[in-house]
Write a protein that holds these residues in place. Structure first.
Motif, PDB file in Angstrom:
ATOM      1  N   ASP A  72      -5.344  11.844   5.934  1.00 62.47           N
ATOM      2  CA  ASP A  72      -4.964  12.672   7.069  1.00 62.47           C
ATOM      3  C   ASP A  72      -5.572  12.042   8.323  1.00 62.47           C
ATOM      4  O   ASP A  72      -6.799  11.984   8.464  1.00 62.47           O
ATOM      5  N   ASP A  73      -4.708  11.566   9.227  1.00 63.51           N
ATOM      6  CA  ASP A  73      -5.197  10.896  10.436  1.00 63.51           C
ATOM      7  C   ASP A  73      -6.030  11.823  11.313  1.00 63.51           C
ATOM      8  O   ASP A  73      -6.997  11.385  11.929  1.00 63.51           O
ATOM      9  N   GLU A  74      -5.678  13.096  11.373  1.00 60.30           N
ATOM     10  CA  GLU A  74      -6.466  14.020  12.201  1.00 60.30           C
ATOM     11  C   GLU A  74      -7.856  14.230  11.623  1.00 60.30           C
ATOM     12  O   GLU A  74      -8.835  14.276  12.357  1.00 60.30           O
TER      13      GLU A  74
ATOM     14  N   TYR B 183      -0.476   2.816  -4.430  1.00 57.79           N
ATOM     15  CA  TYR B 183      -1.036   4.171  -4.387  1.00 57.79           C
ATOM     16  C   TYR B 183      -2.472   4.183  -4.915  1.00 57.79           C
ATOM     17  O   TYR B 183      -3.375   4.733  -4.301  1.00 57.79           O
ATOM     18  N   ASP B 184      -2.681   3.578  -6.091  1.00 64.51           N
ATOM     19  CA  ASP B 184      -4.012   3.547  -6.702  1.00 64.51           C
ATOM     20  C   ASP B 184      -5.000   2.779  -5.838  1.00 64.51           C
ATOM     21  O   ASP B 184      -6.157   3.178  -5.700  1.00 64.51           O
ATOM     22  N   LYS B 185      -4.552   1.673  -5.256  1.00 65.82           N
ATOM     23  CA  LYS B 185      -5.415   0.876  -4.388  1.00 65.82           C
ATOM     24  C   LYS B 185      -5.833   1.695  -3.160  1.00 65.82           C
ATOM     25  O   LYS B 185      -7.015   1.748  -2.804  1.00 65.82           O
ATOM     26  N   ALA B 186      -4.876   2.349  -2.520  1.00 69.61           N
ATOM     27  CA  ALA B 186      -5.167   3.152  -1.330  1.00 69.61           C
ATOM     28  C   ALA B 186      -6.054   4.343  -1.686  1.00 69.61           C
ATOM     29  O   ALA B 186      -6.978   4.681  -0.934  1.00 69.61           O
ATOM     30  N   LEU B 187      -5.801   4.964  -2.809  1.00 74.71           N
ATOM     31  CA  LEU B 187      -6.617   6.091  -3.254  1.00 74.71           C
ATOM     32  C   LEU B 187      -8.057   5.628  -3.484  1.00 74.71           C
ATOM     33  O   LEU B 187      -9.013   6.331  -3.123  1.00 74.71           O
TER      34      LEU B 187
ATOM     35  N   ARG C 212     -13.830   5.857  -1.080  1.00 75.58           N
ATOM     36  CA  ARG C 212     -15.053   5.329  -0.473  1.00 75.58           C
ATOM     37  C   ARG C 212     -15.360   5.990   0.863  1.00 75.58           C
ATOM     38  O   ARG C 212     -16.499   6.275   1.179  1.00 75.58           O
ATOM     39  N   ARG C 213     -14.310   6.172   1.695  1.00 73.65           N
ATOM     40  CA  ARG C 213     -14.476   6.814   3.004  1.00 73.65           C
ATOM     41  C   ARG C 213     -13.115   7.161   3.583  1.00 73.65           C
ATOM     42  O   ARG C 213     -12.103   6.633   3.140  1.00 73.65           O
ATOM     43  N   GLU C 214     -13.112   8.058   4.587  1.00 71.08           N
ATOM     44  CA  GLU C 214     -11.872   8.396   5.290  1.00 71.08           C
ATOM     45  C   GLU C 214     -11.342   7.143   5.976  1.00 71.08           C
ATOM     46  O   GLU C 214     -12.121   6.339   6.476  1.00 71.08           O
ATOM     47  N   GLN C 215     -10.015   6.995   5.984  1.00 71.04           N
ATOM     48  CA  GLN C 215      -9.402   5.859   6.651  1.00 71.04           C
ATOM     49  C   GLN C 215      -8.113   6.313   7.313  1.00 71.04           C
ATOM     50  O   GLN C 215      -7.457   7.237   6.838  1.00 71.04           O
TER      51      GLN C 215
ATOM     52  N   LEU D  83      -5.206   1.728   6.297  1.00 69.78           N
ATOM     53  CA  LEU D  83      -4.786   1.583   4.901  1.00 69.78           C
ATOM     54  C   LEU D  83      -3.573   0.660   4.784  1.00 69.78           C
ATOM     55  O   LEU D  83      -3.503  -0.168   3.869  1.00 69.78           O
ATOM     56  N   HIS D  84      -2.631   0.829   5.704  1.00 69.34           N
ATOM     57  CA  HIS D  84      -1.428  -0.005   5.668  1.00 69.34           C
ATOM     58  C   HIS D  84      -1.796  -1.483   5.813  1.00 69.34           C
ATOM     59  O   HIS D  84      -1.298  -2.340   5.081  1.00 69.34           O
ATOM     60  N   ARG D  85      -2.711  -1.766   6.742  1.00 66.12           N
ATOM     61  CA  ARG D  85      -3.149  -3.149   6.964  1.00 66.12           C
ATOM     62  C   ARG D  85      -3.825  -3.705   5.705  1.00 66.12           C
ATOM     63  O   ARG D  85      -3.549  -4.829   5.281  1.00 66.12           O
TER      64      ARG D  85
END
Length: 164
Positions: free
Chosen positions: A62-64, A17-21, A26-29, A34-36
């Motif tokens: 949010d993918d959209e 969670y912390d890594k993805a956050l 840094r930027r939208e992803q 993120l999963h990769r």
């Protein structure tokens, strides 16, 4: 004076969670992106899935929103809808979502194509059919539709005829 080398083994590894956050800060992803990145970081699949679900619930990911940002960015860089569509597909977005976002985008694709021709070739019209073909291929590679390319390359020829 020698500097002491830091030992990274003392530092605890951040949660998925912390890594993805941190990546999202840094930027939208996209979720797929993120999963990769979490997979490459060695996080377990279930931990990654839970982290991404939580980020989605909190609307941090949010993918959209990601797709709308990418579409605006790429259109601003002079790419056409076909190229943008393919890039969005690589991020795992559904065709219906991509189609809707492209339809809602307030982009004048013909003006964008004409602008790309001006930027690339200056204000001079194509000298001959071969040059016109090269310009058409350039626009097709950038992702513009055949109809838009035809409009932009023929508008170039029409403008030259009017100057004569």
């Amino acid at each position: 004076m020698k500097r002491k080398q830091s030992d990274n083994t003392d530092k605890p590894r951040p949660s998925a969670y912390d890594k993805a956050l941190g990546l999202l800060a840094r930027r939208e992803q996209s979720r797929r992106e993120l999963h990769r990145k979490l997979d490459l970081g060695g996080y377990a699949k279930d931990e990654s899935d839970k982290a991404l679900a939580r980020l989605g619930e909190q609307r941090y990911q949010d993918d959209e929103r990601f797709a709308a940002m990418l579409l605006r960015n790429r259109a601003g860089q002079g790419y056409g809808p076909a190229r943008i569509r393919m890039e969005l597909k690589t991020h795992g977005l559904a065709d219906a979502t991509i189609r809707r976002l492209l339809d809602e985008a307030e982009v004048d694709w013909q003006a964008s194509a004409a602008n790309q021709l001006r930027r690339r070739y200056g204000g001079k019209p194509a000298a001959d059919r071969e040059e016109q073909g090269k310009r058409a291929q350039f626009l097709l590679r950038r992702g513009f539709s055949a109809a838009t390319v035809r409009y932009a390359t023929h508008a170039d020829v029409d403008e030259a005829d009017e100057e004569d």
